[in-house]
Design an enzyme around this catalytic site. Structure first.
Site, PDB file in Angstrom:
ATOM      1  N   GLU A 186      12.662  12.046  -3.383  1.00 35.16           N
ATOM      2  CA  GLU A 186      13.359  10.714  -3.249  1.00 35.16           C
ATOM      3  C   GLU A 186      14.923  10.981  -2.927  1.00 35.16           C
ATOM      4  OE1 GLU A 186      12.128   7.499  -4.067  1.00 35.16           O
ATOM      5  OE2 GLU A 186      10.387   8.796  -3.429  1.00 35.16           O
ATOM      6  N   GLU A 208       0.880  -1.175  -0.035  1.00 29.42           N
ATOM      7  CA  GLU A 208       0.073   0.103   0.021  1.00 29.42           C
ATOM      8  C   GLU A 208       0.842   1.121   0.141  1.00 29.42           C
ATOM      9  OE1 GLU A 208      -3.886   0.089   0.341  1.00 29.42           O
ATOM     10  OE2 GLU A 208      -2.895   1.628  -0.583  1.00 29.42           O
ATOM     11  N   GLY A 214       5.944  11.742   3.017  1.00 27.75           N
ATOM     12  CA  GLY A 214       6.085  12.454   4.296  1.00 27.75           C
ATOM     13  C   GLY A 214       6.172  10.931   5.283  1.00 27.75           C
ATOM     14  N   VAL A 262       2.380   3.304  -3.378  1.00 30.25           N
ATOM     15  CA  VAL A 262       1.748   4.286  -4.139  1.00 30.25           C
ATOM     16  C   VAL A 262       0.709   5.329  -3.291  1.00 30.25           C
ATOM     17  CG1 VAL A 262       0.170   4.561  -6.189  1.00 30.25           C
ATOM     18  CG2 VAL A 262       1.462   2.513  -6.089  1.00 30.25           C
ATOM     19  N   GLY A 273      11.301  16.377   3.380  1.00 24.88           N
ATOM     20  CA  GLY A 273      11.401  14.804   3.375  1.00 24.88           C
ATOM     21  C   GLY A 273      10.322  14.290   2.393  1.00 24.88           C
ATOM     22  N   ILE A 292      -2.917   7.103   1.191  1.00 24.13           N
ATOM     23  CA  ILE A 292      -4.239   7.101   0.367  1.00 24.13           C
ATOM     24  C   ILE A 292      -4.333   5.318   0.395  1.00 24.13           C
ATOM     25  CG2 ILE A 292      -5.559   7.380  -1.624  1.00 24.13           C
ATOM     26  CD1 ILE A 292      -3.991  10.053  -1.814  1.00 24.13           C
ATOM     27  N   LYS A 348       4.795   4.087 -10.068  1.00 25.38           N
ATOM     28  CA  LYS A 348       3.611   3.917  -9.213  1.00 25.38           C
ATOM     29  C   LYS A 348       2.492   3.705 -10.222  1.00 25.38           C
ATOM     30  CE  LYS A 348       4.986   6.937  -5.644  1.00 25.38           C
ATOM     31  NZ  LYS A 348       5.250   8.528  -5.313  1.00 25.38           N
ATOM     32  N   GLY A 407       1.304   7.173  -0.778  1.00 24.11           N
ATOM     33  CA  GLY A 407       1.523   7.383   0.833  1.00 24.11           C
ATOM     34  C   GLY A 407       0.461   6.809   1.575  1.00 24.11           C
TER      35      GLY A 407
END
Ligand code: HSE
Length: 436
Positions: free
Chosen positions: A190, A129, A302, A132, A187, A136, A205, A134
């Site tokens: 990449e 999960e 993040g 892709v 942050g 969501i 992604k 973060g």
């Protein structure tokens, strides 16, 4: 209460967030889920630098093999990123019958076939999960909530760094370099930020999303990819005047047995929900055959938002372990060994509307030369705006919007137009997405 033991490889930003969730919410999770998650060991090459989360020295190791071969560990979280040694460690862990949770989008996009097949053969689960968007839950949405749907289209903002940069360039008129520095400081970016701004990260992604949306293998090289490095503040401003926002959009559209799969800066009508996604936020606008439009929105990068997605997978797998099952929801398909490849529409056959900006000499007859070439390629012009007036005949921006046209025709026309002696520099082309 049953114990499920977890090993963590990679104690960077996201790894620290995961440790913090174990420490701050471990008791709440145990109560809610009825399983005691125990973080047993953490591996990182650097085990001396101070982290947001404090852990006793005896939990730390520089040798990730201690985790993948520990018979007590049930789930290995891989957050080191990159292809090697992450791939070898994950494969070793799978062979040792450990379930995997990973945020490693590059690895899954490039070597997913190998990893998903190995996992199926060894009857272990892979949670991805966090790879892709973060926090969501888009993987869960596509694999479970929308599984009864044929996915008609998917529009996604799936790189927080580039969305942050475009937002700051649009709203605060920051230049590209300053906005990128801010995204790095927060942050989001990449380790190599060129992956964010040249589209590579979002392409990885999109490949993962396509593979689960359609249950097929995806040839990542068939996905058209263009980043945001050429977008200028002027184009953002002209787009706004025309009622659009510029977004780096991942696009998948089902077309008669094939799928358009492309990633590029896109003009989105300012009133579309995806146009209003700001800063490091990500969003996905998914149209399913029965569900119609679903809109997902949340922080795509993040420490804590991504750690939240990692932990959701850890808990899902822990629940499976406590029920004595695995593979209930296959990673991509129940038969990884015989997976077909997704047929992707070649970019030159894609038809869409275009924003094109030329720098053209401000002289009579220029427009007719340009429109003559567009007519030759059967490209229909929707509107033309000249920005400014240069009485001395020097170059001014000339912005044209087209009706739906084939990419091949537009590219050929632009090659001819840029060679006209009344055109200065390279034309700027940005595709428009008008889908509801
Ligand atoms: N660099 C990525 C982004 C992090 O900016 O979205 C999350 O994958």
């Amino acid at each position: 209460m049953r114990n499920v033991r977890v090993g963590l490889i990679g104690f960077g930003t996201i790894g620290s967030g995961v440790v913090k969730i174990f420490q701050d919410y471990g008791a709440d999770i145990a109560e809610k889920v009825g399983i005691n998650l125990v973080l047993k060991k953490i591996a990182d090459l650097d085990i001396v630098s101070p982290r947001t989360a404090f852990v006793p020295q005896e939990m730390l190791t520089t040798d990730a093999r201690e985790i993948v071969s520990d018979p007590e560990i049930n789930i290995v979280i891989e957050l080191m990123g990159g292809i090697e040694p992450a791939r070898s460690l994950i494969l070793q862990a799978i062979n040792n019958k450990k379930h995997i949770v990973t945020a490693n989008k590059a690895l899954l996009a490039i070597d997913g076939d190998l990893i998903f097949r190995a996992a199926q053969e060894c009857s272990v689960d892979i949670g991805f999960e966090a790879s892709v968007a973060g926090t969501i839950p888009v993987i869960k949405t596509l694999r479970e909530a929308l599984v009864a749907n044929r996915i008609e289209s998917l529009l996604g903002i799936i790189n927080g760094t580039s969305n942050y940069i475009l937002s700051k360039m649009t709203d605060e008129h920051l230049d590209f370099a300053t906005a990128l520095k801010q995204a790095q400081a927060k942050g989001y970016a990449e380790a190599d930020p060129s992956f964010d701004v040249n589209g590579t990260d979002a392409k990885h992604k999109l490949a993962i999303l396509l593979s689960i949306a359609y249950g097929k293998k995806v040839n990542i090289d068939a996905i058209y990819c263009e980043g945001i490095t050429k977008i200028t503040p002027e184009d953002i401003k002209f787009a706004a005047e025309l009622g659009y926002r510029v977004k780096l959009l991942a696009i998948a559209i089902r077309r008669e047995g094939r799928v358009e799969a492309r990633l590029h800066p896109t003009l989105v009508p300012a009133n579309h929900p995806i146009a209003r996604v700001e800063n490091n936020y990500n969003a996905l606008h998914i149209v399913g055959s029965s569900a119609n439009a679903v809109f997902l929105h949340g922080e795509g990068a993040g420490m804590m938002p991504t750690a939240s997605a990692v932990m959701s997978d850890v808990i899902d797998i822990a629940r499976n372990i406590s029920c004595g099952i695995s593979g209930r929801v296959p990673s991509r398909h129940p038969d990884e060994r015989n997976l077909a490849e997704l047929a992707i529409v070649p970019m030159e056959d894609v038809a869409t509307n275009y924003y094109i900006r030329f720098m053209a000499l401000d002289r009579p007859g220029v427009l007719s030369k340009i429109s003559g070439i567009f007519a030759k390629y059967a490209i229909s012009i929707a509107s033309v705006i000249q920005k400014g007036r240069m009485q001395d005949g020097s170059a001014v921006p000339l912005v044209m919007l087209t009706h739906s046209s084939r990419e091949r025709a537009v590219c050929e026309a632009l090659l001819e137009i840029r060679n006209l002696d009344v055109i200065a520099g390279e034309p700027m082309l940005i595709r428009i997405e008008e889908r509801d």
